[in-house]
Design an enzyme around this catalytic site. Structure first.
Site, PDB file in Angstrom:
ATOM      1  N   THR A  71      15.465  17.675 -12.143  1.00 38.86           N
ATOM      2  CA  THR A  71      15.921  16.751 -13.450  1.00 38.86           C
ATOM      3  C   THR A  71      15.391  16.797 -14.895  1.00 38.86           C
ATOM      4  O   THR A  71      16.525  16.417 -15.274  1.00 38.86           O
ATOM      5  CB  THR A  71      15.560  15.224 -12.629  1.00 38.86           C
ATOM      6  OG1 THR A  71      16.466  15.612 -11.500  1.00 38.86           O
ATOM      7  CG2 THR A  71      16.478  14.094 -13.107  1.00 38.86           C
ATOM      8  N   GLY A 199      10.415  22.810  -7.882  1.00 39.91           N
ATOM      9  CA  GLY A 199       9.614  23.823  -6.447  1.00 39.91           C
ATOM     10  C   GLY A 199      10.341  23.109  -5.382  1.00 39.91           C
ATOM     11  O   GLY A 199      10.321  24.217  -5.077  1.00 39.91           O
ATOM     12  N   HIS A 200      11.217  22.344  -4.992  1.00 42.49           N
ATOM     13  CA  HIS A 200      11.624  21.914  -3.830  1.00 42.49           C
ATOM     14  C   HIS A 200      12.631  22.817  -3.417  1.00 42.49           C
ATOM     15  O   HIS A 200      12.694  22.603  -2.221  1.00 42.49           O
ATOM     16  CB  HIS A 200      11.436  19.665  -3.535  1.00 42.49           C
ATOM     17  CG  HIS A 200      12.285  19.559  -4.140  1.00 42.49           C
ATOM     18  ND1 HIS A 200      13.721  19.286  -3.571  1.00 42.49           N
ATOM     19  CD2 HIS A 200      12.588  19.596  -5.417  1.00 42.49           C
ATOM     20  CE1 HIS A 200      14.478  18.733  -4.370  1.00 42.49           C
ATOM     21  NE2 HIS A 200      14.094  18.884  -4.829  1.00 42.49           N
ATOM     22  N   CYS A 325      22.755  14.522  -4.236  1.00 43.57           N
ATOM     23  CA  CYS A 325      23.033  13.358  -4.432  1.00 43.57           C
ATOM     24  C   CYS A 325      23.776  12.366  -5.104  1.00 43.57           C
ATOM     25  O   CYS A 325      23.486  11.128  -5.214  1.00 43.57           O
ATOM     26  CB  CYS A 325      22.298  13.594  -6.234  1.00 43.57           C
ATOM     27  SG  CYS A 325      21.532  15.282  -6.281  1.00 43.57           S
TER      28      CYS A 325
END
Ligand SMILES: Cc1ncc(COP(=O)(O)O)c(C=O)c1O
Length: 399
Positions: A71, A199-200, A325
Protein backbone atom coordinates in the site's frame (compact mmCIF):
# COMPACT_ATOMS: atom_id res chain seq x y z
CA UNK A 1 -7.25 -30.15 9.01
CA UNK A 2 -7.58 -26.87 7.19
CA UNK A 3 -6.94 -26.08 3.55
CA UNK A 4 -5.65 -22.55 3.03
CA UNK A 5 -6.59 -21.17 -0.38
CA UNK A 6 -6.20 -17.46 0.19
CA UNK A 7 -2.56 -16.84 -0.76
CA UNK A 8 -3.40 -13.68 -2.71
CA UNK A 9 -4.54 -12.23 0.59
CA UNK A 10 -1.46 -13.25 2.54
CA UNK A 11 1.01 -16.12 2.83
CA UNK A 12 2.57 -17.83 5.84
CA UNK A 13 6.03 -16.60 6.79
CA UNK A 14 8.47 -19.19 5.49
CA UNK A 15 10.95 -20.73 7.92
CA UNK A 16 14.04 -19.49 6.06
CA UNK A 17 12.78 -15.90 6.21
CA UNK A 18 12.00 -16.18 9.91
CA UNK A 19 15.45 -17.61 10.64
CA UNK A 20 17.15 -14.86 8.65
CA UNK A 21 15.17 -12.25 10.60
CA UNK A 22 15.76 -13.57 14.12
CA UNK A 23 19.31 -12.17 14.63
CA UNK A 24 18.00 -8.70 13.73
CA UNK A 25 15.25 -9.00 16.33
CA UNK A 26 17.72 -10.11 18.99
CA UNK A 27 21.47 -9.35 18.93
CA UNK A 28 21.65 -6.98 15.92
CA UNK A 29 19.13 -4.48 17.20
CA UNK A 30 21.10 -1.32 16.41
CA UNK A 31 19.79 1.67 14.48
CA UNK A 32 21.17 1.38 10.94
CA UNK A 33 21.78 5.14 10.87
CA UNK A 34 24.12 5.02 13.90
CA UNK A 35 27.82 5.09 13.14
CA UNK A 36 28.93 2.88 16.06
CA UNK A 37 29.40 -0.86 15.91
CA UNK A 38 25.76 -1.83 16.69
CA UNK A 39 24.49 0.56 14.06
CA UNK A 40 26.95 -0.66 11.47
CA UNK A 41 25.96 -4.28 12.09
CA UNK A 42 22.29 -3.45 11.49
CA UNK A 43 23.27 -1.38 8.44
CA UNK A 44 25.08 -4.38 7.02
CA UNK A 45 21.88 -6.47 7.20
CA UNK A 46 19.88 -3.70 5.58
CA UNK A 47 22.44 -3.16 2.83
CA UNK A 48 22.57 -6.86 2.03
CA UNK A 49 18.77 -7.01 1.88
CA UNK A 50 18.73 -4.01 -0.45
CA UNK A 51 21.37 -5.55 -2.71
CA UNK A 52 19.46 -8.80 -2.90
CA UNK A 53 16.10 -7.15 -3.73
CA UNK A 54 17.82 -4.94 -6.32
CA UNK A 55 19.44 -7.94 -7.97
CA UNK A 56 16.11 -9.79 -8.14
CA UNK A 57 14.50 -6.83 -9.91
CA UNK A 58 17.38 -6.12 -12.27
CA UNK A 59 17.96 -2.83 -10.43
CA UNK A 60 20.74 -1.04 -8.55
CA UNK A 61 20.72 -1.08 -4.73
CA UNK A 62 20.34 2.73 -4.61
CA UNK A 63 17.11 2.36 -6.59
CA UNK A 64 15.37 0.38 -3.81
CA UNK A 65 13.29 2.11 -1.12
CA UNK A 66 12.00 -0.04 1.74
CA UNK A 67 8.44 0.84 2.73
CA UNK A 68 5.79 -0.51 5.11
CA UNK A 69 4.19 -2.68 2.39
CA UNK A 70 2.44 -2.74 -0.96
CA UNK A 71 0.00 0.00 0.00
CA UNK A 72 2.71 2.47 0.94
CA UNK A 73 4.77 1.54 -2.12
CA UNK A 74 1.77 2.25 -4.36
CA UNK A 75 0.86 5.49 -2.56
CA UNK A 76 4.46 6.71 -2.73
CA UNK A 77 4.81 5.76 -6.38
CA UNK A 78 1.64 7.59 -7.41
CA UNK A 79 1.75 10.73 -5.29
CA UNK A 80 5.54 10.92 -5.10
CA UNK A 81 6.05 10.85 -8.86
CA UNK A 82 2.95 12.88 -9.72
CA UNK A 83 3.77 15.76 -7.37
CA UNK A 84 7.41 15.83 -8.41
CA UNK A 85 6.35 16.22 -12.06
CA UNK A 86 3.32 18.45 -11.42
CA UNK A 87 4.90 21.54 -12.92
CA UNK A 88 5.06 19.71 -16.28
CA UNK A 89 1.51 18.37 -16.23
CA UNK A 90 -1.25 17.04 -14.02
CA UNK A 91 -2.64 14.03 -15.82
CA UNK A 92 -2.37 10.38 -14.74
CA UNK A 93 -3.39 7.25 -16.64
CA UNK A 94 -4.29 4.10 -14.74
CA UNK A 95 -6.76 1.23 -15.15
CA UNK A 96 -10.16 0.49 -13.69
CA UNK A 97 -8.96 -2.75 -12.08
CA UNK A 98 -6.02 -1.53 -10.00
CA UNK A 99 -5.77 -2.25 -6.30
CA UNK A 100 -7.42 0.38 -4.09
CA UNK A 101 -3.96 1.47 -2.95
CA UNK A 102 -3.51 2.88 -6.47
CA UNK A 103 -7.10 3.91 -7.16
CA UNK A 104 -7.62 5.78 -3.89
CA UNK A 105 -4.32 7.61 -4.23
CA UNK A 106 -5.29 8.65 -7.77
CA UNK A 107 -8.67 9.79 -6.46
CA UNK A 108 -6.89 11.87 -3.81
CA UNK A 109 -4.79 13.52 -6.51
CA UNK A 110 -8.00 14.09 -8.45
CA UNK A 111 -9.21 16.21 -5.54
CA UNK A 112 -5.98 18.23 -5.76
CA UNK A 113 -6.15 19.32 -9.36
CA UNK A 114 -4.96 16.24 -11.26
CA UNK A 115 -6.99 14.61 -14.03
CA UNK A 116 -7.07 10.82 -13.95
CA UNK A 117 -8.01 8.62 -16.92
CA UNK A 118 -9.13 5.11 -15.99
CA UNK A 119 -8.53 2.77 -18.92
CA UNK A 120 -11.04 -0.08 -19.14
CA UNK A 121 -10.40 -3.79 -19.58
CA UNK A 122 -11.96 -6.53 -21.68
CA UNK A 123 -14.13 -9.35 -20.38
CA UNK A 124 -11.03 -11.31 -19.29
CA UNK A 125 -9.64 -8.37 -17.34
CA UNK A 126 -6.96 -7.57 -19.92
CA UNK A 127 -5.72 -4.04 -20.52
CA UNK A 128 -5.17 -3.10 -24.16
CA UNK A 129 -1.80 -1.30 -24.53
CA UNK A 130 -3.29 0.71 -27.40
CA UNK A 131 -5.95 2.05 -25.05
CA UNK A 132 -3.20 3.17 -22.69
CA UNK A 133 -1.38 4.84 -25.59
CA UNK A 134 -4.58 6.61 -26.62
CA UNK A 135 -5.13 7.91 -23.09
CA UNK A 136 -1.70 9.58 -22.83
CA UNK A 137 -1.66 13.28 -23.66
CA UNK A 138 0.91 16.08 -23.46
CA UNK A 139 0.04 16.70 -19.80
CA UNK A 140 0.45 13.05 -18.73
CA UNK A 141 3.17 12.56 -16.12
CA UNK A 142 2.48 9.02 -14.92
CA UNK A 143 0.98 5.73 -16.12
CA UNK A 144 0.23 3.03 -13.51
CA UNK A 145 -0.74 -0.52 -14.53
CA UNK A 146 -0.57 -3.61 -12.34
CA UNK A 147 1.42 -6.65 -13.51
CA UNK A 148 -1.21 -9.12 -12.31
CA UNK A 149 -4.63 -8.60 -10.82
CA UNK A 150 -5.25 -9.62 -7.22
CA UNK A 151 -8.87 -10.68 -7.72
CA UNK A 152 -8.90 -12.56 -11.02
CA UNK A 153 -5.18 -13.18 -11.60
CA UNK A 154 -5.06 -11.78 -15.14
CA UNK A 155 -1.48 -10.96 -16.16
CA UNK A 156 -1.07 -7.69 -18.07
CA UNK A 157 1.21 -6.92 -21.03
CA UNK A 158 3.35 -4.58 -18.95
CA UNK A 159 6.44 -4.70 -21.18
CA UNK A 160 4.38 -3.47 -24.13
CA UNK A 161 2.85 -0.71 -22.04
CA UNK A 162 6.33 0.16 -20.74
CA UNK A 163 7.68 0.67 -24.21
CA UNK A 164 4.77 2.97 -25.06
CA UNK A 165 5.45 5.04 -21.93
CA UNK A 166 9.18 5.19 -22.67
CA UNK A 167 8.53 6.40 -26.21
CA UNK A 168 6.14 9.06 -24.89
CA UNK A 169 8.55 10.01 -22.05
CA UNK A 170 5.99 9.32 -19.34
CA UNK A 171 6.96 7.66 -16.03
CA UNK A 172 5.61 4.11 -15.74
CA UNK A 173 4.62 2.52 -12.42
CA UNK A 174 3.90 -1.20 -12.11
CA UNK A 175 2.17 -2.68 -9.06
CA UNK A 176 3.92 -6.08 -9.02
CA UNK A 177 2.64 -7.08 -5.57
CA UNK A 178 0.78 -10.18 -6.82
CA UNK A 179 3.14 -10.94 -9.70
CA UNK A 180 6.36 -10.94 -7.68
CA UNK A 181 6.03 -14.48 -6.27
CA UNK A 182 5.48 -15.99 -9.72
CA UNK A 183 6.71 -13.90 -12.63
CA UNK A 184 10.29 -12.96 -13.33
CA UNK A 185 10.55 -9.22 -12.79
CA UNK A 186 13.04 -7.27 -14.82
CA UNK A 187 12.46 -3.55 -14.49
CA UNK A 188 14.48 -2.98 -17.66
CA UNK A 189 12.56 -5.47 -19.79
CA UNK A 190 9.36 -3.86 -18.48
CA UNK A 191 10.82 -0.36 -19.08
CA UNK A 192 9.32 0.51 -15.72
CA UNK A 193 10.40 3.53 -13.69
CA UNK A 194 8.68 2.60 -10.43
CA UNK A 195 7.69 -0.90 -9.23
CA UNK A 196 5.91 -1.94 -6.00
CA UNK A 197 6.32 -5.22 -4.16
CA UNK A 198 5.14 -6.48 -0.75
CA UNK A 199 6.71 -8.96 1.68
CA UNK A 200 3.69 -10.86 2.95
CA UNK A 201 2.47 -11.90 -0.51
CA UNK A 202 5.63 -13.93 -1.12
CA UNK A 203 6.06 -15.80 2.20
CA UNK A 204 7.86 -12.89 3.83
CA UNK A 205 6.76 -10.82 6.81
CA UNK A 206 3.84 -8.36 6.88
CA UNK A 207 4.42 -4.63 7.15
CA UNK A 208 7.37 -4.47 4.73
CA UNK A 209 7.48 -3.64 1.06
CA UNK A 210 9.89 -2.26 -1.45
CA UNK A 211 9.65 0.32 -4.18
CA UNK A 212 12.01 0.37 -7.12
CA UNK A 213 12.58 3.97 -8.23
CA UNK A 214 14.68 4.27 -11.36
CA UNK A 215 17.67 6.54 -10.92
CA UNK A 216 16.74 9.95 -12.31
CA UNK A 217 13.01 9.58 -11.55
CA UNK A 218 12.02 12.55 -9.41
CA UNK A 219 9.87 11.63 -6.40
CA UNK A 220 8.71 13.64 -3.39
CA UNK A 221 8.55 11.68 -0.12
CA UNK A 222 5.28 10.94 1.66
CA UNK A 223 6.95 10.71 5.08
CA UNK A 224 8.98 13.67 6.36
CA UNK A 225 11.73 13.50 8.94
CA UNK A 226 15.15 11.87 8.80
CA UNK A 227 17.25 11.29 5.71
CA UNK A 228 16.72 7.51 5.57
CA UNK A 229 16.32 5.71 2.25
CA UNK A 230 18.16 8.52 0.43
CA UNK A 231 15.56 11.01 1.64
CA UNK A 232 12.75 9.20 -0.10
CA UNK A 233 11.20 7.64 3.04
CA UNK A 234 11.89 9.06 6.48
CA UNK A 235 11.88 6.82 9.55
CA UNK A 236 14.17 4.21 11.10
CA UNK A 237 14.15 1.20 8.82
CA UNK A 238 12.60 -2.12 9.84
CA UNK A 239 15.82 -4.06 9.37
CA UNK A 240 14.55 -7.50 10.37
CA UNK A 241 11.54 -7.21 8.06
CA UNK A 242 13.71 -6.02 5.16
CA UNK A 243 15.97 -9.05 5.69
CA UNK A 244 12.89 -11.32 5.79
CA UNK A 245 11.50 -9.78 2.59
CA UNK A 246 14.82 -10.20 0.76
CA UNK A 247 15.18 -13.83 1.88
CA UNK A 248 11.63 -14.78 0.94
CA UNK A 249 11.79 -12.92 -2.37
CA UNK A 250 15.00 -14.73 -3.37
CA UNK A 251 13.45 -18.11 -2.60
CA UNK A 252 10.21 -17.23 -4.42
CA UNK A 253 12.18 -16.10 -7.47
CA UNK A 254 14.13 -19.38 -7.40
CA UNK A 255 10.90 -21.37 -7.25
CA UNK A 256 9.31 -19.31 -10.03
CA UNK A 257 12.27 -20.24 -12.22
CA UNK A 258 11.72 -23.91 -11.52
CA UNK A 259 9.32 -24.92 -14.24
CA UNK A 260 8.35 -28.00 -12.25
CA UNK A 261 6.96 -25.93 -9.36
CA UNK A 262 5.28 -23.40 -11.67
CA UNK A 263 3.62 -26.11 -13.72
CA UNK A 264 2.63 -27.99 -10.54
CA UNK A 265 0.77 -24.89 -9.38
CA UNK A 266 -0.83 -24.15 -12.74
CA UNK A 267 -1.85 -27.79 -13.00
CA UNK A 268 -3.63 -27.52 -9.64
CA UNK A 269 -5.20 -24.23 -10.71
CA UNK A 270 -6.50 -25.71 -13.97
CA UNK A 271 -7.88 -28.77 -12.18
CA UNK A 272 -9.61 -26.49 -9.70
CA UNK A 273 -11.13 -24.32 -12.44
CA UNK A 274 -12.15 -27.34 -14.50
CA UNK A 275 -13.82 -28.99 -11.50
CA UNK A 276 -15.62 -25.85 -10.40
CA UNK A 277 -16.92 -24.82 -13.81
CA UNK A 278 -18.71 -28.12 -14.37
CA UNK A 279 -20.98 -27.17 -11.47
CA UNK A 280 -24.03 -25.56 -13.13
CA UNK A 281 -23.98 -21.76 -12.93
CA UNK A 282 -20.25 -21.49 -12.11
CA UNK A 283 -18.21 -19.37 -14.52
CA UNK A 284 -14.49 -18.64 -14.61
CA UNK A 285 -13.45 -15.01 -14.20
CA UNK A 286 -10.16 -13.71 -15.56
CA UNK A 287 -8.11 -14.82 -18.54
CA UNK A 288 -7.97 -18.52 -19.49
CA UNK A 289 -4.19 -18.64 -19.95
CA UNK A 290 -2.70 -15.23 -19.18
CA UNK A 291 -3.24 -15.61 -15.46
CA UNK A 292 -1.15 -16.21 -12.35
CA UNK A 293 -0.33 -19.90 -11.87
CA UNK A 294 -1.99 -19.96 -8.45
CA UNK A 295 -5.17 -18.03 -9.16
CA UNK A 296 -8.60 -19.61 -9.69
CA UNK A 297 -11.56 -17.26 -9.52
CA UNK A 298 -15.20 -17.77 -10.43
CA UNK A 299 -18.64 -16.24 -10.13
CA UNK A 300 -21.45 -18.48 -9.02
CA UNK A 301 -25.06 -17.80 -9.93
CA UNK A 302 -27.67 -17.63 -7.24
CA UNK A 303 -25.44 -17.34 -4.19
CA UNK A 304 -23.64 -14.67 -2.15
CA UNK A 305 -19.88 -15.18 -2.23
CA UNK A 306 -19.64 -14.27 1.45
CA UNK A 307 -22.13 -17.00 2.42
CA UNK A 308 -20.13 -19.59 0.50
CA UNK A 309 -16.85 -18.45 2.07
CA UNK A 310 -18.47 -18.87 5.51
CA UNK A 311 -19.79 -22.33 4.57
CA UNK A 312 -16.35 -23.40 3.29
CA UNK A 313 -14.73 -22.10 6.45
CA UNK A 314 -16.94 -24.43 8.51
CA UNK A 315 -15.40 -27.28 6.51
CA UNK A 316 -11.87 -26.00 7.14
CA UNK A 317 -11.38 -24.45 3.70
CA UNK A 318 -10.17 -20.86 3.76
CA UNK A 319 -11.06 -18.84 0.67
CA UNK A 320 -12.23 -15.34 -0.14
CA UNK A 321 -14.78 -13.53 -2.25
CA UNK A 322 -12.35 -11.16 -3.88
CA UNK A 323 -9.61 -9.07 -2.42
CA UNK A 324 -9.27 -9.28 1.36
CA UNK A 325 -9.45 -5.52 1.50
CA UNK A 326 -12.97 -5.44 0.07
CA UNK A 327 -14.27 -8.40 2.06
CA UNK A 328 -16.97 -7.21 4.41
CA UNK A 329 -17.95 -4.41 2.09
CA UNK A 330 -21.38 -4.70 0.48
CA UNK A 331 -20.10 -3.15 -2.73
CA UNK A 332 -19.55 -5.63 -5.57
CA UNK A 333 -15.95 -5.84 -6.73
CA UNK A 334 -14.85 -2.93 -8.92
CA UNK A 335 -12.69 -5.41 -10.85
CA UNK A 336 -15.59 -7.67 -11.81
CA UNK A 337 -17.78 -4.66 -12.67
CA UNK A 338 -15.02 -3.26 -14.90
CA UNK A 339 -14.90 -6.64 -16.66
CA UNK A 340 -18.57 -6.19 -17.55
CA UNK A 341 -19.99 -8.62 -15.00
CA UNK A 342 -23.23 -7.23 -13.64
CA UNK A 343 -23.51 -6.26 -10.00
CA UNK A 344 -25.89 -9.09 -9.14
CA UNK A 345 -23.65 -11.81 -10.54
CA UNK A 346 -20.51 -10.17 -9.11
CA UNK A 347 -21.92 -10.80 -5.61
CA UNK A 348 -21.41 -14.51 -6.18
CA UNK A 349 -17.64 -14.27 -6.56
CA UNK A 350 -15.21 -16.79 -5.11
CA UNK A 351 -11.43 -16.49 -5.22
CA UNK A 352 -9.21 -19.48 -4.53
CA UNK A 353 -5.49 -18.79 -4.59
CA UNK A 354 -3.11 -21.72 -4.22
CA UNK A 355 0.25 -21.88 -2.50
CA UNK A 356 3.36 -23.95 -1.90
CA UNK A 357 1.71 -26.30 0.58
CA UNK A 358 -1.43 -27.15 -1.44
CA UNK A 359 -1.87 -30.60 -2.97
CA UNK A 360 -4.09 -32.41 -5.44
CA UNK A 361 -6.10 -33.77 -2.53
CA UNK A 362 -6.84 -30.16 -1.47
CA UNK A 363 -8.19 -29.44 -4.94
CA UNK A 364 -10.46 -32.48 -4.92
CA UNK A 365 -11.75 -31.70 -1.42
CA UNK A 366 -12.38 -28.08 -2.36
CA UNK A 367 -14.34 -28.84 -5.52
CA UNK A 368 -16.46 -31.24 -3.51
CA UNK A 369 -17.05 -28.73 -0.70
CA UNK A 370 -17.94 -25.94 -3.14
CA UNK A 371 -20.44 -28.20 -4.90
CA UNK A 372 -22.12 -29.12 -1.62
CA UNK A 373 -22.02 -25.55 -0.32
CA UNK A 374 -23.54 -24.11 -3.49
CA UNK A 375 -26.33 -26.71 -3.52
CA UNK A 376 -27.14 -25.97 0.13
CA UNK A 377 -27.13 -22.21 -0.32
CA UNK A 378 -29.25 -22.38 -3.44
CA UNK A 379 -31.73 -24.66 -1.70
CA UNK A 380 -31.96 -22.20 1.19
CA UNK A 381 -32.62 -19.26 -1.15
CA UNK A 382 -34.83 -20.65 -3.90
CA UNK A 383 -36.21 -17.22 -4.76
CA UNK A 384 -32.93 -16.05 -6.31
CA UNK A 385 -32.95 -16.99 -9.96
CA UNK A 386 -29.65 -17.92 -11.60
CA UNK A 387 -28.69 -15.11 -13.98
CA UNK A 388 -27.86 -15.54 -17.65
CA UNK A 389 -24.37 -16.37 -18.98
CA UNK A 390 -21.93 -13.75 -17.72
CA UNK A 391 -21.28 -10.83 -20.03
CA UNK A 392 -17.57 -11.27 -19.33
CA UNK A 393 -17.61 -14.63 -21.04
CA UNK A 394 -18.87 -13.22 -24.30
CA UNK A 395 -18.56 -9.49 -24.72
CA UNK A 396 -15.63 -7.19 -24.12
CA UNK A 397 -17.08 -4.28 -22.18
CA UNK A 398 -15.04 -1.70 -20.37
CA UNK A 399 -15.35 1.12 -17.89
C1 LIG B 1 -2.12 -5.80 -6.24
C2 LIG B 1 -1.94 -5.35 -4.84
N1 LIG B 1 -1.38 -4.15 -4.59
C3 LIG B 1 -1.19 -3.70 -3.35
C4 LIG B 1 -1.58 -4.43 -2.25
C5 LIG B 1 -1.35 -3.90 -0.86
O1 LIG B 1 -0.28 -4.59 -0.24
P1 LIG B 1 -0.09 -4.58 1.34
O2 LIG B 1 -1.09 -5.51 1.92
O3 LIG B 1 1.32 -5.05 1.54
O4 LIG B 1 -0.27 -3.17 1.79
C6 LIG B 1 -2.20 -5.67 -2.44
C7 LIG B 1 -2.69 -6.47 -1.30
O5 LIG B 1 -3.70 -7.12 -1.38
C8 LIG B 1 -2.37 -6.15 -3.78
O6 LIG B 1 -2.94 -7.33 -4.02
Amino acid sequence: MSIYLDHASTTPLRREALEAMLPYLSEHWGNPSSIHHSGRRARQGLDEARESVAMLLGAKPREIVFTSGGTESDNLAISGVAWAASARGRHIVTTAIEHKAVLQECALLGRHGFDVTYVGVDGDGLVDPEAVAAAINERTVLVSVMAANNEVGTVQPVAEIGSICRARRVAFHVDAVQAAPFLPIDVNAWQADVVSISGHKLYGPKGIGALFVRQGTAMVPLLQGGAQERQRRAGTENVAAAVGLATAFALAADEAMLTAESSRLSGLRDALLAGLTVIPGVHRTGHATQRLPNSASVVIDGIEGGDLVAALDLEGIEASTGSACTTGSVEPSHVLLAMGIDAERARGSLRLTLGRENTEADVVATIDAVERGVARLRAAAPAREPAEAPAAMSAAPSV
